[in-house]
Design a protein around this motif. Sequence first.
Motif, PDB file in Angstrom:
ATOM      1  N   HIS A  48      12.203  11.447   2.360  1.00 44.83           N
ATOM      2  CA  HIS A  48      11.962  12.873   2.128  1.00 44.83           C
ATOM      3  C   HIS A  48      11.237  13.524   3.301  1.00 44.83           C
ATOM      4  O   HIS A  48      11.588  14.624   3.727  1.00 44.83           O
ATOM      5  CB  HIS A  48      11.153  13.036   0.835  1.00 44.83           C
ATOM      6  N   PHE A  49      10.211  12.852   3.821  1.00 43.49           N
ATOM      7  CA  PHE A  49       9.401  13.470   4.883  1.00 43.49           C
ATOM      8  C   PHE A  49       9.890  13.132   6.289  1.00 43.49           C
ATOM      9  O   PHE A  49       9.491  13.788   7.256  1.00 43.49           O
ATOM     10  CB  PHE A  49       7.926  13.102   4.720  1.00 43.49           C
ATOM     11  N   GLY A  50      10.684  12.098   6.410  1.00 44.15           N
ATOM     12  CA  GLY A  50      11.235  11.748   7.721  1.00 44.15           C
ATOM     13  C   GLY A  50      10.163  11.581   8.782  1.00 44.15           C
ATOM     14  O   GLY A  50       9.200  10.837   8.596  1.00 44.15           O
ATOM     15  N   LYS A  51      10.302  12.298   9.878  1.00 46.00           N
ATOM     16  CA  LYS A  51       9.412  12.157  11.032  1.00 46.00           C
ATOM     17  C   LYS A  51       7.995  12.665  10.768  1.00 46.00           C
ATOM     18  O   LYS A  51       7.098  12.455  11.572  1.00 46.00           O
ATOM     19  CB  LYS A  51       9.980  12.941  12.225  1.00 46.00           C
ATOM     20  N   ARG A  52       7.842  13.363   9.662  1.00 45.66           N
ATOM     21  CA  ARG A  52       6.503  13.919   9.388  1.00 45.66           C
ATOM     22  C   ARG A  52       5.554  12.898   8.763  1.00 45.66           C
ATOM     23  O   ARG A  52       4.397  13.187   8.491  1.00 45.66           O
ATOM     24  CB  ARG A  52       6.637  15.139   8.460  1.00 45.66           C
ATOM     25  N   LEU A  53       6.070  11.677   8.479  1.00 45.81           N
ATOM     26  CA  LEU A  53       5.250  10.691   7.757  1.00 45.81           C
ATOM     27  C   LEU A  53       5.194   9.342   8.482  1.00 45.81           C
ATOM     28  O   LEU A  53       6.222   8.792   8.890  1.00 45.81           O
ATOM     29  CB  LEU A  53       5.834  10.468   6.356  1.00 45.81           C
ATOM     30  N   LEU A  54       3.975   8.835   8.605  1.00 45.47           N
ATOM     31  CA  LEU A  54       3.775   7.460   9.068  1.00 45.47           C
ATOM     32  C   LEU A  54       3.334   6.653   7.850  1.00 45.47           C
ATOM     33  O   LEU A  54       2.400   7.052   7.142  1.00 45.47           O
ATOM     34  CB  LEU A  54       2.682   7.422  10.147  1.00 45.47           C
ATOM     35  N   PHE A  55       4.016   5.534   7.584  1.00 50.36           N
ATOM     36  CA  PHE A  55       3.668   4.714   6.430  1.00 50.36           C
ATOM     37  C   PHE A  55       3.070   3.376   6.887  1.00 50.36           C
ATOM     38  O   PHE A  55       3.622   2.697   7.755  1.00 50.36           O
ATOM     39  CB  PHE A  55       4.899   4.446   5.553  1.00 50.36           C
ATOM     40  N   VAL A  56       1.939   3.028   6.299  1.00 54.59           N
ATOM     41  CA  VAL A  56       1.222   1.795   6.643  1.00 54.59           C
ATOM     42  C   VAL A  56       1.049   0.960   5.384  1.00 54.59           C
ATOM     43  O   VAL A  56       0.661   1.485   4.332  1.00 54.59           O
ATOM     44  CB  VAL A  56      -0.164   2.132   7.249  1.00 54.59           C
ATOM     45  N   PHE A  57       1.354  -0.344   5.478  1.00 54.03           N
ATOM     46  CA  PHE A  57       1.137  -1.236   4.335  1.00 54.03           C
ATOM     47  C   PHE A  57       0.043  -2.233   4.670  1.00 54.03           C
ATOM     48  O   PHE A  57       0.074  -2.891   5.705  1.00 54.03           O
ATOM     49  CB  PHE A  57       2.422  -2.001   3.991  1.00 54.03           C
ATOM     50  N   ARG A  58      -0.924  -2.338   3.756  1.00 54.55           N
ATOM     51  CA  ARG A  58      -2.009  -3.330   3.904  1.00 54.55           C
ATOM     52  C   ARG A  58      -2.048  -4.219   2.671  1.00 54.55           C
ATOM     53  O   ARG A  58      -1.705  -3.787   1.571  1.00 54.55           O
ATOM     54  CB  ARG A  58      -3.353  -2.628   4.093  1.00 54.55           C
ATOM     55  N   ASN A  59      -2.520  -5.436   2.872  1.00 49.01           N
ATOM     56  CA  ASN A  59      -2.515  -6.435   1.799  1.00 49.01           C
ATOM     57  C   ASN A  59      -3.699  -6.289   0.854  1.00 49.01           C
ATOM     58  O   ASN A  59      -4.839  -6.162   1.288  1.00 49.01           O
ATOM     59  CB  ASN A  59      -2.574  -7.837   2.412  1.00 49.01           C
ATOM     60  N   PHE A  60      -3.406  -6.348  -0.423  1.00 48.91           N
ATOM     61  CA  PHE A  60      -4.494  -6.375  -1.411  1.00 48.91           C
ATOM     62  C   PHE A  60      -4.088  -7.314  -2.554  1.00 48.91           C
ATOM     63  O   PHE A  60      -3.896  -6.895  -3.696  1.00 48.91           O
ATOM     64  CB  PHE A  60      -4.781  -4.967  -1.930  1.00 48.91           C
ATOM     65  N   PRO A  61      -3.951  -8.605  -2.243  1.00 51.25           N
ATOM     66  CA  PRO A  61      -3.485  -9.533  -3.278  1.00 51.25           C
ATOM     67  C   PRO A  61      -4.550  -9.788  -4.337  1.00 51.25           C
ATOM     68  O   PRO A  61      -5.679 -10.165  -4.017  1.00 51.25           O
ATOM     69  CB  PRO A  61      -3.190 -10.819  -2.492  1.00 51.25           C
ATOM     70  N   LEU A  62      -4.183  -9.571  -5.589  1.00 48.92           N
ATOM     71  CA  LEU A  62      -5.094  -9.854  -6.707  1.00 48.92           C
ATOM     72  C   LEU A  62      -4.846 -11.302  -7.134  1.00 48.92           C
ATOM     73  O   LEU A  62      -4.073 -11.581  -8.047  1.00 48.92           O
ATOM     74  CB  LEU A  62      -4.848  -8.865  -7.842  1.00 48.92           C
ATOM     75  N   THR A  63      -5.518 -12.197  -6.429  1.00 53.15           N
ATOM     76  CA  THR A  63      -5.188 -13.623  -6.553  1.00 53.15           C
ATOM     77  C   THR A  63      -5.527 -14.204  -7.917  1.00 53.15           C
ATOM     78  O   THR A  63      -4.944 -15.192  -8.325  1.00 53.15           O
ATOM     79  CB  THR A  63      -5.922 -14.442  -5.481  1.00 53.15           C
ATOM     80  N   GLN A  64      -6.497 -13.583  -8.606  1.00 54.19           N
ATOM     81  CA  GLN A  64      -6.895 -14.134  -9.906  1.00 54.19           C
ATOM     82  C   GLN A  64      -5.796 -13.953 -10.943  1.00 54.19           C
ATOM     83  O   GLN A  64      -5.617 -14.779 -11.823  1.00 54.19           O
ATOM     84  CB  GLN A  64      -8.179 -13.464 -10.404  1.00 54.19           C
ATOM     85  N   SER A  65      -5.062 -12.860 -10.858  1.00 55.05           N
ATOM     86  CA  SER A  65      -4.009 -12.654 -11.845  1.00 55.05           C
ATOM     87  C   SER A  65      -2.617 -12.931 -11.278  1.00 55.05           C
ATOM     88  O   SER A  65      -1.677 -13.082 -12.037  1.00 55.05           O
ATOM     89  CB  SER A  65      -4.094 -11.242 -12.425  1.00 55.05           C
ATOM     90  N   HIS A  66      -2.502 -13.017  -9.947  1.00 56.29           N
ATOM     91  CA  HIS A  66      -1.194 -13.189  -9.323  1.00 56.29           C
ATOM     92  C   HIS A  66      -1.203 -14.377  -8.366  1.00 56.29           C
ATOM     93  O   HIS A  66      -1.498 -14.218  -7.177  1.00 56.29           O
ATOM     94  CB  HIS A  66      -0.805 -11.916  -8.562  1.00 56.29           C
ATOM     95  N   PRO A  67      -0.856 -15.552  -8.861  1.00 60.50           N
ATOM     96  CA  PRO A  67      -0.970 -16.763  -8.022  1.00 60.50           C
ATOM     97  C   PRO A  67      -0.096 -16.748  -6.767  1.00 60.50           C
ATOM     98  O   PRO A  67      -0.408 -17.419  -5.795  1.00 60.50           O
ATOM     99  CB  PRO A  67      -0.546 -17.894  -8.966  1.00 60.50           C
ATOM    100  N   HIS A  68       1.000 -15.970  -6.770  1.00 66.15           N
ATOM    101  CA  HIS A  68       1.886 -15.969  -5.593  1.00 66.15           C
ATOM    102  C   HIS A  68       1.579 -14.833  -4.628  1.00 66.15           C
ATOM    103  O   HIS A  68       2.223 -14.719  -3.588  1.00 66.15           O
ATOM    104  CB  HIS A  68       3.344 -15.843  -6.039  1.00 66.15           C
ATOM    105  N   ALA A  69       0.625 -13.987  -4.996  1.00 67.28           N
ATOM    106  CA  ALA A  69       0.414 -12.775  -4.205  1.00 67.28           C
ATOM    107  C   ALA A  69      -0.073 -13.095  -2.794  1.00 67.28           C
ATOM    108  O   ALA A  69       0.392 -12.511  -1.818  1.00 67.28           O
ATOM    109  CB  ALA A  69      -0.574 -11.850  -4.912  1.00 67.28           C
ATOM    110  N   GLU A  70      -1.022 -14.036  -2.694  1.00 66.50           N
ATOM    111  CA  GLU A  70      -1.556 -14.314  -1.361  1.00 66.50           C
ATOM    112  C   GLU A  70      -0.546 -15.040  -0.468  1.00 66.50           C
ATOM    113  O   GLU A  70      -0.340 -14.624   0.679  1.00 66.50           O
ATOM    114  CB  GLU A  70      -2.878 -15.069  -1.457  1.00 66.50           C
TER     115      GLU A  70
END
Lengths: 178, 155
Positions: A48-70
């Motif tokens: 939708h935003f094309g060139k107007r948007l920079l998207f950044v992904f950072r890790n936040f694994p909830l290891t206590q409830s999600h064993p495969h997240a990390e």
Amino acid sequence: MAKLKTPVSPEDHAQGDSLAPVTLVEYGDYECPHCGRAYPIVKGVQKHFGKRLLFVFRNFPLTQSHPHAEPAAETAEFAGSQGKFWEMHDLLFEHQNRLGLPLFEQLAEELDLDPEALSASLESHEFVARVRADFSGGVRSGVNGTPTFYINGVRHNGSFDFEYLVEAIEADLAAPRP
Amino acid sequence: MSDILPAGTPAPDFTLPVTPDQKLSLSELRGKPVILAFYPADWSPVCGDQMGLYNEILPEFEKHGAELLGISVDGAWCHVAFAEARSYRFPLLADFEPKGEVARAYGVYRSADGMSERALFVIDKDGKIAWSYLSPIGVNPGADGILDALESLPK
């Protein structure tokens, strides 16, 4: 109002124009079903935003409830070290219900990465420090669950449904710049 | 309703069930910082869940020697089921009878809803409130404020 304490830097995994007027940061967990639901929404927002948007992904694994997240986060970082972060990021979310070493190795193969090198990397936790650093920075920035989004450094507290994210980003774009 | 107790106020002592057959008093924890996290109810949605986040970052609280206590008006058996389902590694206190009495003492009870606010207190080792925060009920406040408050405690 919670604010991003760790500024976006070249160390981050980013998609889009680094000079875009809006930066959307997501703290996410590959095993979290809400993040799985957000994945195609974010794609839509990027489109939708094309060139107007920079998207950044950072890790936040909830290891206590999600064993495969990390290990999933480490797998994405491993791929990232070979220039294939986003490819792996996407594949992990697209196969969220099958996370585990067999899938990680299969995805590595699909991306022409060495599956044995991946499993050695997971074994030695080569990228765990990077993942934990993302996590700690997130905690200090007020990440309160996954996914948590920041629009130009300010936590987005509302729904992450497409129209709400778009509306919040539009509002930020319309706000007067200092 | 009364206002949330501010920093500098002595933390009202209480004794509440921590399991169906055990009780815990705040005064037993004198000598170390205590994080008191009031939340409206057990069984709120999974991943965005405040207690789940705190469970995850417990080691960061422990670095400060702090004890985390979750507290809601749910009964002790409800807490047991909730804590087991989510693998929580910290106590949940049942402010159940008289209902919400402790929440009222801290100025964070919502009489109209019959549950507590989403409110945080950091209590210092001498039993004084060092920091308090009332969150909008629908917004998980995260942990940044707690960590800032723990860091600001005199050593």
